[in-house]
Design a protein around this motif. Sequence first.
Motif, PDB file in Angstrom:
ATOM      1  N   THR A  81      43.145  -1.038  94.268  1.00 34.23           N
ATOM      2  CA  THR A  81      43.024  -2.361  95.623  1.00 34.23           C
ATOM      3  C   THR A  81      41.672  -2.888  95.538  1.00 34.23           C
ATOM      4  O   THR A  81      40.675  -2.288  95.343  1.00 34.23           O
ATOM      5  CB  THR A  81      43.822  -2.280  96.914  1.00 34.23           C
ATOM      6  N   THR A  82      41.724  -4.269  95.780  1.00 33.79           N
ATOM      7  CA  THR A  82      40.012  -4.226  96.295  1.00 33.79           C
ATOM      8  C   THR A  82      40.509  -4.725  97.836  1.00 33.79           C
ATOM      9  O   THR A  82      40.874  -5.472  98.565  1.00 33.79           O
ATOM     10  CB  THR A  82      39.843  -6.015  95.873  1.00 33.79           C
ATOM     11  N   THR A 138      39.599 -14.848  98.003  1.00 33.82           N
ATOM     12  CA  THR A 138      40.545 -14.259  97.315  1.00 33.82           C
ATOM     13  C   THR A 138      40.871 -15.023  95.944  1.00 33.82           C
ATOM     14  O   THR A 138      41.383 -14.225  95.208  1.00 33.82           O
ATOM     15  CB  THR A 138      41.830 -15.116  98.383  1.00 33.82           C
ATOM     16  N   ILE A 185      48.613  -9.599  98.459  1.00 35.62           N
ATOM     17  CA  ILE A 185      47.706 -10.326  99.405  1.00 35.62           C
ATOM     18  C   ILE A 185      47.541  -9.979  99.947  1.00 35.62           C
ATOM     19  O   ILE A 185      49.241 -10.274 101.709  1.00 35.62           O
ATOM     20  CB  ILE A 185      47.047 -11.546  98.988  1.00 35.62           C
ATOM     21  N   ASN A 206      42.129  -9.144 102.319  1.00 33.23           N
ATOM     22  CA  ASN A 206      40.787  -9.756 103.301  1.00 33.23           C
ATOM     23  C   ASN A 206      41.040  -9.570 104.910  1.00 33.23           C
ATOM     24  O   ASN A 206      42.409  -9.363 105.459  1.00 33.23           O
ATOM     25  CB  ASN A 206      41.732 -11.042 103.393  1.00 33.23           C
ATOM     26  N   ALA A 216      40.356   1.718  97.215  1.00 31.09           N
ATOM     27  CA  ALA A 216      39.124   0.406  96.765  1.00 31.09           C
ATOM     28  C   ALA A 216      38.463   0.611  95.438  1.00 31.09           C
ATOM     29  O   ALA A 216      37.837   1.094  95.301  1.00 31.09           O
ATOM     30  CB  ALA A 216      38.268  -0.472  97.990  1.00 31.09           C
ATOM     31  N   LEU A 258      38.910 -12.345  93.775  1.00 32.76           N
ATOM     32  CA  LEU A 258      39.225 -11.652  94.460  1.00 32.76           C
ATOM     33  C   LEU A 258      40.895 -10.675  94.220  1.00 32.76           C
ATOM     34  O   LEU A 258      41.375  -9.347  93.768  1.00 32.76           O
ATOM     35  CB  LEU A 258      38.879 -10.779  95.585  1.00 32.76           C
ATOM     36  N   ALA A 259      41.691 -11.628  93.569  1.00 31.09           N
ATOM     37  CA  ALA A 259      42.821 -11.509  94.008  1.00 31.09           C
ATOM     38  C   ALA A 259      43.923 -11.376  92.668  1.00 31.09           C
ATOM     39  O   ALA A 259      42.965 -12.660  91.556  1.00 31.09           O
ATOM     40  CB  ALA A 259      44.156 -11.783  94.964  1.00 31.09           C
ATOM     41  N   ARG A 260      44.996 -11.268  92.063  1.00 30.13           N
ATOM     42  CA  ARG A 260      45.864 -11.330  91.115  1.00 30.13           C
ATOM     43  C   ARG A 260      45.471 -12.208  91.159  1.00 30.13           C
ATOM     44  O   ARG A 260      45.859 -13.011  91.767  1.00 30.13           O
ATOM     45  CB  ARG A 260      46.501 -10.031  90.794  1.00 30.13           C
ATOM     46  N   ARG A 291      38.597 -10.253  90.096  1.00 32.83           N
ATOM     47  CA  ARG A 291      39.066  -8.725  90.245  1.00 32.83           C
ATOM     48  C   ARG A 291      38.942  -8.464  88.358  1.00 32.83           C
ATOM     49  O   ARG A 291      39.568  -8.879  87.429  1.00 32.83           O
ATOM     50  CB  ARG A 291      40.502  -9.665  90.856  1.00 32.83           C
ATOM     51  N   SER A 338      47.198  -5.182  94.912  1.00 31.38           N
ATOM     52  CA  SER A 338      46.197  -5.743  96.171  1.00 31.38           C
ATOM     53  C   SER A 338      45.275  -6.544  96.634  1.00 31.38           C
ATOM     54  O   SER A 338      44.243  -5.236  95.936  1.00 31.38           O
ATOM     55  CB  SER A 338      47.830  -5.379  97.018  1.00 31.38           C
ATOM     56  N   HIS A 339      45.171  -6.922  97.241  1.00 31.80           N
ATOM     57  CA  HIS A 339      43.921  -7.450  97.988  1.00 31.80           C
ATOM     58  C   HIS A 339      44.322  -7.426  99.126  1.00 31.80           C
ATOM     59  O   HIS A 339      44.789  -8.479 100.166  1.00 31.80           O
ATOM     60  CB  HIS A 339      43.589  -8.562  97.308  1.00 31.80           C
TER      61      HIS A 339
END
Length: 335
Positions: A283-284, A112, A191, A215, A235, A115-117, A277, A212-213
Amino acid sequence: MNAEPVWITESQVTSLLTLAEAIPALEGGLCLHARGEAASMPKTMLQFGHNNLHALGARLGDYVGTKTWAHTEGGTCPLLLLWHAADGQLAAVIEAFALGNLRTGGTTGLATDWLARPGARVLAMAGTGKQALSQVAAVLAVRDIHEVRVYSPTPARREEFAARIEKEFADRAVGARACASMAAACDGADIVTLATRAREPFLAAGMLAAGSHLNAIGAIAPDREEFHQDVFDRATVVAVDDPSSARTLSREFRTRYGENWSGVQTLSDRILRGERRPGDADTTVFKAMGMGISDVALGAEVLRRARQQGMGRPMPAPVRSKPRFFAAAPAPRAS
């Protein structure tokens, strides 16, 4: 000369290492792996009925280790064993319930973070089981989350877990609310974390907000699946912790990538290259399967701290004994 081997209990593990402290330890282990200075043993699994026997391990620094456990309908008892890499002598046996939560949650936190904002504020959490609270805590450790939205198909469980989140993280003023559907939980969420034992996918690409990311940590056996294939279509980055395990055990990834895995990256390689990111990512996706490097990295850190603080129950080092080939011959009968 090696120090005497020790047995480290659950309560000692939790006193020695927090989830927030586990994240940098995991990052260090993954960097060593990406540089070729550590090696991970592919995860193996034996299914028997609705139960699974697991084993994974790694070489990392001065240690080699393996974690093994049987996940059964009646319970489980995971143990991590560490040996000295130089001579193969036992270094520690570590009770690994909490360690597993630290590793699984910490890996999510690490992914996270990369890879998350940076400005992520809302987390959607699917699943309310034994891993769920550490998954929430892991995201809180790396992002300033204001709201957690909880989805479970069981209304009572999602309500109870939302209340538990607010109580557990009251000092962080985190709001939590139960959602009646996955789509409602994901609406505007930065997330999304999936930690379920679902056998059929329940998350579709259209539920995910732009930017968004995701998991995905729950479906780690071929009979489980959490998200639909259209998630891959959106993605910008698809990353995993352990490609070998994903190839053999993830139904989501095996269906998508078949024989061509060129579109899948490892989190460790991205960390080594310093690639966070992308700014224009839609998205990831991060898929965690569980990796021996991660368990051994945390085990080695726990052992280091235990040695410093004089913790752990000393164990006698194993001493070889000659095997017996046959039972003793019966004494002759008296004439």
